[in-house]
Enzyme design. Structure first.
Site, mmCIF file in Angstrom:
data_model
loop_
_atom_site.group_PDB
_atom_site.id
_atom_site.type_symbol
_atom_site.label_atom_id
_atom_site.label_comp_id
_atom_site.label_asym_id
_atom_site.label_seq_id
_atom_site.Cartn_x
_atom_site.Cartn_y
_atom_site.Cartn_z
ATOM 1 N N LYS A 193 0.969 -1.212 0.065
ATOM 2 C CA LYS A 193 0.049 0.121 -0.075
ATOM 3 C C LYS A 193 0.869 1.354 0.023
ATOM 4 O O LYS A 193 1.938 1.383 0.865
ATOM 5 C CB LYS A 193 -0.925 -0.122 1.106
ATOM 6 N N GLY A 230 -7.716 9.067 10.217
ATOM 7 C CA GLY A 230 -8.062 9.250 11.653
ATOM 8 C C GLY A 230 -9.059 10.243 12.275
ATOM 9 O O GLY A 230 -9.279 10.556 13.296
ATOM 10 N N ALA A 269 -9.331 5.599 4.914
ATOM 11 C CA ALA A 269 -9.061 6.702 5.656
ATOM 12 C C ALA A 269 -10.409 7.625 6.093
ATOM 13 O O ALA A 269 -11.176 7.912 5.068
ATOM 14 C CB ALA A 269 -8.280 7.763 5.154
ATOM 15 N N ASN A 329 -8.384 1.624 10.359
ATOM 16 C CA ASN A 329 -7.842 1.418 11.544
ATOM 17 C C ASN A 329 -8.375 2.208 12.913
ATOM 18 O O ASN A 329 -8.779 1.187 13.950
ATOM 19 C CB ASN A 329 -6.361 1.816 11.447
ATOM 20 N N THR A 330 -8.134 3.405 13.098
ATOM 21 C CA THR A 330 -8.678 4.155 14.026
ATOM 22 C C THR A 330 -10.137 3.810 14.416
ATOM 23 O O THR A 330 -10.343 4.060 15.765
ATOM 24 C CB THR A 330 -8.412 5.724 13.628
#
Length: 259
Positions: free
Chosen positions: A101, A162, A188, A210-211
């Site tokens: 990535k 995030g 994202a 992720n976050t």
């Protein structure tokens, strides 16, 4: 529903891709990834030990490459040269693994991508035999250029990394989807399950996050919610939503009523 997500030379059954940062420890990382049902796990090579530091805990002892597809990413790189070098290090550490990535940031505050350096790095990596999944701005022109040059997946941001703001420009994502020949995976900005469902309902092939999971009050439960949201959103897209109307439309027929 047994659809296959095809990314380059690899195929997957899960359309949820997850990261490994920001968890309280590696045990929680592993447990959340298991709960998510994800098959692709992205790892920031510049921030995570996967064998380059012998005296530190190794993520791969918790997330085995035999069970998951490890997706090295270039998070933390702010120019093409550093990103290319990081991908080459990942290929060496992972015994020739070529799926990466690419992420080249423009500056620290917004974490928006530097598209000039992103395009330059993508060209070099593709020529060197890498299968490049590329994080990019939600600009249809840039996305088409990355698609045409041979990236195996184009990954426009939903909103800043995030931020948890969700899909702030669904119209541009729709345009990107119209012009794409490769899987479009929103990357994202997802904050909760409804954000993931919206991305999938638009027609995206997958969602990377992720976050949203790692910083939830209960990461394991949120991972399960994200798994369900991606599946539901994909089903809704395939089913085809009803047309929107300005006025009410009775659910029951109004013709042939007994008076």
């Amino acid at each position: 529903m047994s659809e296959v997500l095809q990314i380059g030379s690899r195929s997957f059954s899960s359309r949820l891709l997850v990261g490994t940062g920001k968890y309280k420890d590696l045990e929680e990382t592993r447990d959340a990834i298991i709960a998510s049902g994800a098959e692709i796990v992205t790892v920031a090579i510049r921030r995570t030990n996967i064998g380059q530091n012998a005296d530190e805990p190794n993520l791969l002892e918790f997330i085995s490459p035999d069970k998951w597809t490890i997706l090295p990413n270039t998070a933390g790189c702010f120019n093409a040269e550093d990103a290319i070098r990081t991908c080459m290090l990942a290929r060496e550490l992972l015994d020739g693994h070529n799926l990466v990535k690419l992420e080249v940031l423009g500056e620290q505050k917004t974490l928006y991508p530097n598209m000039t350096h992103t395009i330059s790095a993508a060209k070099t990596l593709i020529e060197d035999g890498f299968e490049v999944m590329v994080y990019c701005s939600d600009d249809p022109i840039f996305c088409k250029e990355l698609d045409d040059m041979g990236c195996v997946s184009v990954m426009p941001l939903a909103s800043p990394i995030g931020s948890g703001l969700g899909v702030v420009n669904p119209h541009t994502i729709s345009i990107i989807l119209e012009n794409s020949s490769k899987p479009i995976i929103v990357d994202a900005g997802v904050g909760t399950a409804s954000d993931a469902a919206i991305a999938m309902e638009l027609g995206c092939e997958g969602v990377l996050m992720n976050t949203a999971i790692a910083k939830a009050k209960d990461p394991i439960l949120m991972a399960e919610a994200m798994k369900d949201a991606v599946i539901s959103g994909r089903k809704a897209f395939l089913a085809g939503r009803m047309q929107k109307t300005e006025y009410g439309n009775a659910s029951s027929p109004t013709e042939g009523l007994i008076e």
